[in-house]
Write a protein that holds these residues in place. Structure first.
Motif, short mmCIF file in Angstrom:
data_model
loop_
_atom_site.label_atom_id
_atom_site.label_comp_id
_atom_site.label_asym_id
_atom_site.label_seq_id
_atom_site.Cartn_x
_atom_site.Cartn_y
_atom_site.Cartn_z
N GLN A 17 58.89 23.88 45.80
CA GLN A 17 57.51 24.40 45.89
C GLN A 17 56.78 23.77 47.08
N ALA A 18 56.98 22.50 47.33
CA ALA A 18 56.31 21.85 48.46
C ALA A 18 56.78 22.45 49.79
N VAL A 19 58.07 22.75 49.90
CA VAL A 19 58.60 23.35 51.13
C VAL A 19 58.09 24.78 51.28
N ARG A 20 58.09 25.55 50.20
CA ARG A 20 57.54 26.92 50.26
C ARG A 20 56.09 26.91 50.71
N GLN A 21 55.31 25.99 50.17
CA GLN A 21 53.89 25.90 50.55
C GLN A 21 53.75 25.52 52.02
N ALA A 22 54.54 24.55 52.46
CA ALA A 22 54.44 24.08 53.85
C ALA A 22 54.79 25.17 54.85
N ILE A 23 55.88 25.91 54.60
CA ILE A 23 56.26 26.95 55.56
C ILE A 23 55.27 28.12 55.52
N GLY A 24 54.74 28.42 54.34
CA GLY A 24 53.73 29.47 54.24
C GLY A 24 52.46 29.08 54.98
N ARG A 80 58.05 29.86 65.25
CA ARG A 80 59.30 29.16 64.91
C ARG A 80 59.12 27.64 64.85
N SER A 81 58.59 27.04 65.91
CA SER A 81 58.45 25.59 65.92
C SER A 81 57.57 25.11 64.78
N ALA A 82 56.46 25.79 64.55
CA ALA A 82 55.55 25.37 63.48
C ALA A 82 56.21 25.49 62.11
N VAL A 83 56.93 26.59 61.88
CA VAL A 83 57.57 26.81 60.58
C VAL A 83 58.70 25.81 60.34
N VAL A 84 59.58 25.63 61.33
CA VAL A 84 60.70 24.70 61.17
C VAL A 84 60.18 23.27 61.03
N ASN A 85 59.22 22.88 61.84
CA ASN A 85 58.68 21.52 61.74
C ASN A 85 58.01 21.28 60.38
#
Length: 115
Positions: A17-24, A80-85
């Motif tokens: 959930q934390a990763v889903r929130q961060a990439i969103g 891309r950079s923002a999402v991957v980071n």
């Protein structure tokens, strides 16, 4: 329409959930009037930390199995950079397993979803 890419990342289920929130929050999963869209599937991650590793789970030299979630989300290539980071910052593993690749979101013979 801007070119789109897809992120696939494997995450311990407790951190999904934390990763889903961060990439969103970083711009992944935006579809029309929706944000934070993703797909998840449960599975088992397997790895053996080698000498020099600092594993978040398990011990060096010992095979490990962990309940993991595969998360998939699309995003504009410019993000891309923002999402991957964001994914890597929210992920608890020392070396997360992930991939990105170009996708075609166009409808054959018609406009794409954002048109």
């Amino acid at each position: 329409m801007e070119p789109m890419d897809c992120l696939v990342i494997y995450v311990p289920t407790v951190a999904a959930q934390a990763v889903r929130q961060a990439i969103g929050d970083a711009g992944a999963g935006r579809l029309g009037n929706y944000s934070h869209c993703s797909f998840s599937a449960e599975g088992t991650g397997r790895f053996t930390p080698l000498p020099g590793a600092t594993p978040a789970i398990g011990a060096v030299g010992s095979p490990e199995e962990v309940p993991e979630t595969r998360i998939e989300a699309i995003y504009p290539r410019s993000r891309r950079s923002a999402v991957v980071n964001a994914a890597l910052a929210a992920h608890p593993y020392e070396t997360p397993a992930f991939m990105t690749f170009a996708i075609d979101v166009g409808v054959p013979g018609g406009a794409g979803p954002a048109d």
